[in-house]
Scaffold this motif. Structure first.
Motif, PDB file in Angstrom:
ATOM      1  N   LYS A 154       9.788  12.248 -17.890  1.00  0.00           N
ATOM      2  CA  LYS A 154       9.848  12.463 -16.516  1.00  0.00           C
ATOM      3  C   LYS A 154      10.339  11.325 -15.751  1.00  0.00           C
ATOM      4  N   THR A 155      10.936  11.578 -14.521  1.00  0.00           N
ATOM      5  CA  THR A 155      11.118  10.636 -13.332  1.00  0.00           C
ATOM      6  C   THR A 155       9.832  10.392 -12.902  1.00  0.00           C
ATOM      7  N   LEU A 156      10.027   9.287 -12.356  1.00  0.00           N
ATOM      8  CA  LEU A 156       8.519   8.663 -11.573  1.00  0.00           C
ATOM      9  C   LEU A 156       8.372   9.144 -10.167  1.00  0.00           C
ATOM     10  N   ASP A 157       7.217   9.566  -9.725  1.00  0.00           N
ATOM     11  CA  ASP A 157       6.878   9.519  -8.572  1.00  0.00           C
ATOM     12  C   ASP A 157       7.370   8.388  -7.384  1.00  0.00           C
ATOM     13  N   GLU A 158       7.774   8.545  -6.463  1.00  0.00           N
ATOM     14  CA  GLU A 158       8.381   7.635  -5.584  1.00  0.00           C
ATOM     15  C   GLU A 158       7.305   6.426  -5.194  1.00  0.00           C
ATOM     16  N   LYS A 159       6.045   6.842  -5.483  1.00  0.00           N
ATOM     17  CA  LYS A 159       4.944   5.791  -4.956  1.00  0.00           C
ATOM     18  C   LYS A 159       4.027   5.395  -6.351  1.00  0.00           C
ATOM     19  N   SER A 160       4.730   5.634  -7.298  1.00  0.00           N
ATOM     20  CA  SER A 160       4.290   5.188  -8.462  1.00  0.00           C
ATOM     21  C   SER A 160       4.077   3.474  -8.734  1.00  0.00           C
ATOM     22  N   ILE A 161       3.301   2.886  -8.844  1.00  0.00           N
ATOM     23  CA  ILE A 161       3.140   1.666  -9.375  1.00  0.00           C
ATOM     24  C   ILE A 161       2.705   1.472 -10.970  1.00  0.00           C
ATOM     25  N   ILE A 162       3.253   0.819 -11.606  1.00  0.00           N
ATOM     26  CA  ILE A 162       3.059   0.727 -13.147  1.00  0.00           C
ATOM     27  C   ILE A 162       3.015  -0.540 -13.505  1.00  0.00           C
ATOM     28  N   GLN A 163       1.446  -0.770 -13.673  1.00  0.00           N
ATOM     29  CA  GLN A 163       1.202  -2.085 -14.298  1.00  0.00           C
ATOM     30  C   GLN A 163       1.456  -2.389 -15.745  1.00  0.00           C
ATOM     31  N   LEU A 164       2.390  -3.554 -15.836  1.00  0.00           N
ATOM     32  CA  LEU A 164       2.833  -3.706 -17.319  1.00  0.00           C
ATOM     33  C   LEU A 164       2.323  -5.180 -17.920  1.00  0.00           C
ATOM     34  N   SER A 165       2.492  -5.495 -18.957  1.00  0.00           N
ATOM     35  CA  SER A 165       2.282  -6.748 -19.500  1.00  0.00           C
ATOM     36  C   SER A 165       3.345  -7.393 -20.415  1.00  0.00           C
ATOM     37  N   GLY A 166       4.046  -8.499 -20.267  1.00  0.00           N
ATOM     38  CA  GLY A 166       5.292  -8.555 -20.959  1.00  0.00           C
ATOM     39  C   GLY A 166       4.909  -9.795 -21.905  1.00  0.00           C
ATOM     40  N   ASP A 167       4.885  -9.707 -23.339  1.00  0.00           N
ATOM     41  CA  ASP A 167       4.464 -10.795 -24.419  1.00  0.00           C
ATOM     42  C   ASP A 167       5.919 -10.952 -24.932  1.00  0.00           C
ATOM     43  N   LEU A 168       6.913 -10.365 -25.134  1.00  0.00           N
ATOM     44  CA  LEU A 168       8.114 -10.417 -25.965  1.00  0.00           C
ATOM     45  C   LEU A 168       9.327 -10.488 -25.224  1.00  0.00           C
ATOM     46  N   LEU A 169      10.322 -11.555 -25.195  1.00  0.00           N
ATOM     47  CA  LEU A 169      11.315 -11.378 -24.442  1.00  0.00           C
ATOM     48  C   LEU A 169      12.631 -12.027 -25.443  1.00  0.00           C
ATOM     49  N   VAL A 170      13.650 -11.220 -25.542  1.00  0.00           N
ATOM     50  CA  VAL A 170      14.883 -11.648 -26.216  1.00  0.00           C
ATOM     51  C   VAL A 170      16.052 -12.100 -25.318  1.00  0.00           C
ATOM     52  N   SER A 171      16.614 -13.147 -25.512  1.00  0.00           N
ATOM     53  CA  SER A 171      17.785 -13.625 -24.679  1.00  0.00           C
ATOM     54  C   SER A 171      18.902 -14.202 -25.606  1.00  0.00           C
ATOM     55  N   SER A 172      20.245 -13.806 -25.044  1.00  0.00           N
ATOM     56  CA  SER A 172      21.400 -14.118 -25.881  1.00  0.00           C
ATOM     57  C   SER A 172      22.430 -14.285 -24.827  1.00  0.00           C
ATOM     58  N   GLY A 173      23.454 -15.020 -25.385  1.00  0.00           N
ATOM     59  CA  GLY A 173      24.650 -15.185 -24.358  1.00  0.00           C
ATOM     60  C   GLY A 173      25.744 -15.985 -25.534  1.00  0.00           C
ATOM     61  N   PRO A 174      27.075 -15.912 -24.482  1.00  0.00           N
ATOM     62  CA  PRO A 174      27.111 -15.373 -23.304  1.00  0.00           C
ATOM     63  C   PRO A 174      27.599 -13.836 -23.611  1.00  0.00           C
ATOM     64  N   PRO A 175      27.361 -12.837 -22.869  1.00  0.00           N
ATOM     65  CA  PRO A 175      27.311 -11.380 -22.780  1.00  0.00           C
ATOM     66  C   PRO A 175      28.909 -10.981 -23.473  1.00  0.00           C
ATOM     67  N   SER A 176      29.931 -11.687 -22.612  1.00  0.00           N
ATOM     68  CA  SER A 176      31.299 -11.438 -22.958  1.00  0.00           C
ATOM     69  C   SER A 176      32.067 -12.781 -23.040  1.00  0.00           C
ATOM     70  N   GLU A 180       0.718  -1.509  -0.116  1.00  0.00           N
ATOM     71  CA  GLU A 180      -0.049  -0.203  -0.023  1.00  0.00           C
ATOM     72  C   GLU A 180       1.068   1.500   0.079  1.00  0.00           C
ATOM     73  N   ASP A 181       1.941   1.049   0.686  1.00  0.00           N
ATOM     74  CA  ASP A 181       3.115   2.216   0.766  1.00  0.00           C
ATOM     75  C   ASP A 181       4.417   1.768   0.047  1.00  0.00           C
ATOM     76  N   THR A 182       4.854   2.489  -0.678  1.00  0.00           N
ATOM     77  CA  THR A 182       6.222   2.061  -1.310  1.00  0.00           C
ATOM     78  C   THR A 182       7.375   3.434  -1.219  1.00  0.00           C
ATOM     79  N   GLU A 183       8.508   2.987  -1.184  1.00  0.00           N
ATOM     80  CA  GLU A 183       9.494   3.868  -1.016  1.00  0.00           C
ATOM     81  C   GLU A 183      10.067   4.348  -2.223  1.00  0.00           C
ATOM     82  N   VAL A 184       9.970   3.063  -3.138  1.00  0.00           N
ATOM     83  CA  VAL A 184      10.390   3.341  -4.663  1.00  0.00           C
ATOM     84  C   VAL A 184       9.469   3.146  -5.535  1.00  0.00           C
TER      85      VAL A 184
END
Length: 409
Positions: free
Chosen positions: A151-173, A82-86
């Protein structure tokens, strides 16, 4: 009865929660919510040019399919505070089982380094970049409501997202040696219909698309599955010309994504040490076929550094395979007869080896060779024969001289 402090009780419950506990051998699949410390990164124009602003946020990956020890165990859902610092980004992941999902769940308690950054992509889309030591992840998400990307976000912001696409690769180095094989992989997860994937190499300020038809050392393989398409790049044999930045370019619908991987070539030097006595005694330390360029050569005498030595060092010579060679010459003195031999060390330091390479050679009065001994023995025989002949001739002439003196008297 002694009561337990509420803060202590909360800490015990948190540590014992399966949401962050370090697990053993998994047995069954369950949905779980993964919490990652992250940064919200914005690009802002300034008086001296573009700059980045960073804001601490929390990324919650909801409904991520992972595995757990007991089939009957149910992972607890993340409860939005209900209350968040970040600010909090809550992304519901609508993807098939990811082989690295459990790594994300337990990465913090495994003590591994993780980097997480969220940046606006365009419109209502955001992209979360997650980097592990052996894996790059880019998750494309869409916000349920509009968010000002400047703009930067308000400290009490809660942003709802949906993730339907992901890209993975490796190794980074990746670090590899010459003549070995290097393999890079890149995969797209989600609705992959119509996806286009290709590899590019960026080197010395120039970029080119890697095409097996134009380069016999390069092979590209694609593998399509339900909800996933993978493209792998294999380089064999590997030379220094393939060192650089590799880019996996992904195009799917309106999305244009890139995964960046680094390939470094490190070839340890081959060190040899020899003594040349003509015209003056000289030690030659050859350092051959190393890469990259930086190499250090140090001389030691009987284990102590030769700080006053003035060796003659050649320039770096470039070989046909892209590696380098170097020679280092040092004039030395031969110990006098009867003195203890001197031990010289050529110590070579290179980034490809954790410890320096050390080669030694002993310098002493040369032992007489068999030919030299034969020559000396033959000379002695000749000298002895000459002396015997002289004595014989002298013995014959003396009596004749005595008789002549008697006649004259």
């Amino acid at each position: 009865m002694k009561t337990i402090d509420p803060l202590l009780l909360g800490l015990i419950l948190t540590l014992s929660s399966p949401q962050i506990g370090c697990r053993g051998v998994p047995q069954a699949q369950h949905p779980a919510d993964v919490l990652l410390p992250c940064e919200y990164v914005l690009l802002e124009p300034g008086a001296t040019g573009l700059s980045f602003t960073r804001q601490k946020v929390t990324l919650v990956l909801r409904n991520l399919t992972v595995t757990a020890e007991e089939p009957s165990e149910t992972m607890p859902e993340y409860q939005t505070p209900e209350d968040t610092e970040v600010p909090i980004f809550e992304a519901t992941v609508n993807l098939p089982l990811l082989p690295f999902a459990e790594r994300l769940l337990h990465v913090e308690c495994d003590g591994e380094e993780i980097v997480c950054e969220i940046t606006p992509l365009y419109s209502q889309f955001f992209i979360a970049h997650i980097r592990l030591p052996e894996l790059n992840i880019a998750l494309v998400t869409k916000a349920e409501s509009a968010v000002d990307p400047d703009k930067t976000l308000d400290e009490k912001s809660i942003i709802q997202l949906s993730g339907d696409l992901l890209v993975s690769s490796g190794p980074p180095s990746q670090r590899a040696s010459i003549s070995k094989e290097a393999k890079l992989t890149c995969a797209v997860w989600g609705d992959v219909e119509g996806v286009d994937m290709e590899w590019h190499l960026q080197k010395d300020g120039k970029g080119r698309r890697l095409n097996p038809e134009e380069d016999s050392s390069v092979s590209v393989e694609k593998n399509a599955q339900e909800g996933k398409e993978e493209i792998s790049l294999t380089i064999n044999p590997l030379t220094v010309h393939y060192e650089g930045t590799y880019i996996c370019a992904v195009s799917l619908g309106p999305h244009r994504l890139q995964q960046i991987l680094q390939l470094q070539i490190k070839e340890p030097p081959q060190v040899t040490l020899s003594l040349v006595e003509d015209p003056v005694p000289t030690l030659i330390c050859r350092t051959d076929h190393y890469y990259p360029l930086d190499v250090e050569v140090e001389w030691q005498l009987n284990g102590a550094p030769l700080t006053d030595a003035t060796p003659v060092v050649s320039s770096h010579r470039r070989n046909s395979d892209g590696t380098y060679s170097l020679s280092n010459q040092l004039q030395v003195s031969i110990p006098p007869s009867g003195a203890s031999p001197d031990t010289y060390y050529c110590v070579v330091s290179h980034v490809s080896n954790e410890e320096p390479i050390q080669v030694e050679i002993t310098v002493s009065q040369p032992e007489p060779t068999l030919l030299f001994q034969i020559v000396c023995f033959a000379s002695l025989l000749i000298l002895l024969a000459v002396m015997l002949k002289a004595i014989y001739m002298f013995a014959r002439t003396v009596p004749h001289g005595v008789e002549r003196e008697k006649k004259l008297s």
